[in-house]
Structures are given as C-alpha cells and as structure tokens.
Design a protein around this motif. Structure first.
Motif, mmCIF file in Angstrom:
data_model
loop_
_atom_site.group_PDB
_atom_site.id
_atom_site.type_symbol
_atom_site.label_atom_id
_atom_site.label_comp_id
_atom_site.label_asym_id
_atom_site.label_seq_id
_atom_site.Cartn_x
_atom_site.Cartn_y
_atom_site.Cartn_z
ATOM 1 N N TYR A 109 -25.225 37.049 -21.805
ATOM 2 C CA TYR A 109 -24.898 35.693 -22.227
ATOM 3 C C TYR A 109 -23.424 35.425 -21.946
ATOM 4 O O TYR A 109 -22.619 36.345 -21.807
ATOM 5 N N ALA A 111 -20.169 32.531 -23.270
ATOM 6 C CA ALA A 111 -19.744 31.448 -24.156
ATOM 7 C C ALA A 111 -18.307 31.106 -23.822
ATOM 8 O O ALA A 111 -17.475 32.003 -23.625
ATOM 9 N N TRP A 128 -23.685 30.350 -27.074
ATOM 10 C CA TRP A 128 -23.994 31.286 -25.995
ATOM 11 C C TRP A 128 -25.117 30.753 -25.107
ATOM 12 O O TRP A 128 -26.120 30.234 -25.603
#
Length: 316
Positions: A109, A111, A128
């Motif tokens: 992920y 972010a 995320w």
C-alpha cells in the motif's frame, strides 16, 4: 493426552529450536540503491524504514499497530524514487535467519504524507491505497511467500503515473498458517518513507482508500480461512482493490533478478508417524504438517504456541 497427540507434541518440541522468532524488513533496495532497516528495539541509526520494537506479529484486525508494525517509530530519512521505480524488500527472521513463514499473501500500500514530510508524518489516520497484491504461484498450491522464506526479496514496481510527493510505502506479509481459527492470522506490516519525483498526476480515488486499522476485519475471507490448507487453494485478498494506475502485475518475490541469502532447508515431515507401542499409527493432519514444514529458528515460543501446548498437556 492421547498417544498420537503426545507423539506430535514431541515432534513439534524437537522442531522448536528451528521455529522462527518471526521477523521484520531488514533492507530495502530502490533502483539498486540499498537502505538498511534497524533491528527491532535496538538503538536506531538513520534509515528510511520505520523501526518496530518487536519481531512478533500484529494480531487482530483492530490492532493500532496494524498501521506500520509493532510500535513503529518515525524514520529519520526519506529516499528519492521515481515513477516505475523497482523496489525490493528483504525480510528476515528475528535472529537474522531467513523469513520463517510460507503461507499467505504479500501486499503493498501507499499513503501520501499530507501536510509535512514523511519523517515527521503521523500515519495514524493515513489513507492507504493498494498498489500490488501477490498470493499463489501457478497451480494454486504454493505461495509466493515461499520465495521469501528461501531468501529472495519481495519485488514491487511503483505506479508509473503516480503524482509526485512524499509517501509511505506499507509493505505487508500476512502469515496464514493459523488462519483456520478466528484471530489466528499474523500481520507483518512495515513502512518505508519515499519521495516520488516527476510530474505525473494520478491519485487514488477515495473509494480505493482505507485506514489501518479499519481496512480489514477478522472475519474477512482472506484473513479467517478454515480451508487454508485445502489444495488447490481458493484465496480472496482482503482490503481494497489494487488501484487502476498501478504497475502491471508481475510475480512479486519471483527469484528472477536477485540471489537469495544463504539458508538451510528443513526436511518435510512424513504424513504418518509410527509409535513405539503396539504398532499405533498417528495420522498427522495437513495443518500440523504444514506448521512443521515451515519451521525455522526462534528466540521464543509464541503466545499461540504456549496456549496450544497448555491445552494439550491439560487434556492428559
């Protein structure tokens, strides 16, 4: 305790010196440049990898440490990266041996570090989005995580059109060898701080973003799976879908471009063990065999193992 339980218990105890103390991300490579993570709970040195304080897994989908790992601390460095940069994540056991598990998915992920640089960013409420997910090799019986266990890195390609900025990369292994019971899944998230350069424009839609905790539930099919040892494996990834602008799927953890670290294999257990009294035959379950097959060197016996052993001895 039944004779067969006793026999398997003795076998498991014999393997305990080889069972893993779990693990962490020891090294990240970005386009061939190496960055080293800190040993958990050691005096930190400058790094791009957020340091955890314990090699044990995060347990439970609502655990706040699901965000970046066990009590993860801000890292002091941020590494430059580019669209389509090639990343490699080298996972190690807690004692420096190879990664100990081989059942379960690998997911990555990202972010954005909103309002500040990543070395100052509190990721508690980070949004995320998923850029890759890797599960089973062709044939649906062996996981790509097996390649990490034998010493290869996990390979990730950054999205080619991702908007520039500072990002956390949350690279995660979920070990599912105990996932046939609710709450048995073991989460190993790790966060790396990068600065994406360029003039691209793609950002994840809000519908593809999740928080951690919040992105998973303990009863998600890919986290609680009573049939995890049935083959061919039918697996459903937890979490959101991979974003549409992610790099084309490839075989993450495929041993094609890097040499593995040295490792010593453990022989697979036989499916039948002969007892010494009365010719008793003890059938070892698939789950028991799978547990024994991925044994490596621990520094301690996990809480799950202690509870399991106590339940066996108290039933005698």
């Amino acid at each position: 305790m039944s004779y067969c339980s006793y026999q398997f218990s003795l076998t498991l105890l014999a393997l305990l010196p080889l069972v893993s103390g779990h693990g962490y991300v020891a090294q990240v490579s970005i386009d061939g440049k190496d960055y080293y993570g800190n040993l958990p709970n050691a005096n930190p040195v400058p790094s791009i990898v957020r340091q955890i304080n314990d090699v044990s897994p995060v347990k439970g989908a609502s655990n706040p440490y699901l965000n970046c790992g066990q009590d993860a601390q801000l890292a002091s460095l941020v590494a430059n990266a580019n669209p389509s940069s090639q990343l490699q994540f080298w996972w190690k056991g807690g004692d420096g041996s190879n990664w100990p598990h081989n059942i379960g998915p690998i997911m990555t992920y990202m972010a954005q570090c909103v309002g500040t640089t990543c070395d100052q960013y509190n990721s508690t409420n980070a949004e995320w989005f998923k850029i890759e997910e890797t599960g089973l090799q062709p044939g649906n019986s062996t996981w790509y995580q097996q390649n990490i266990m034998i010493g290869f890195p996990s390979n990730v390609t950054l999205p080619p059109t991702l908007a520039p900025g500072q990002y956390l990369i949350r690279h995660e292994i979920i070990a599912l060898h105990l996932a046939n019971e609710m709450g048995g899944a073991e989460f190993y998230p790790s966060c790396t701080q990068v600065n994406i350069q360029g003039d691209q424009s793609d950002v994840a839609p809000a519908s593809d973003e999740v928080t951690f905790p919040g992105g998973y539930s303990d009863d998600d099919p890919g986290i609680y799976d009573p049939t995890i040892f049935d083959t061919p494996v039918q697996y459903t990834f937890p979490g959101p879908p991979v974003v549409s602008f992610a790099a084309p799927a490839s075989n993450t953890s495929s041993p094609t471009s890097s040499n593995p670290s040295s490792t010593t294999g453990t022989p697979a257990p036989s499916s039948t063990a002969s007892g010494s009294g009365g010719g008793v035959q003890c059938q070892v379950s698939t789950a028991q065999a799978a547990f024994a097959m991925h044994a490596r060197q621990p520094r301690s016996v996990s809480r799950v193992m202690r509870r399991w052993w106590k339940s066996l001895t108290s039933s005698s």
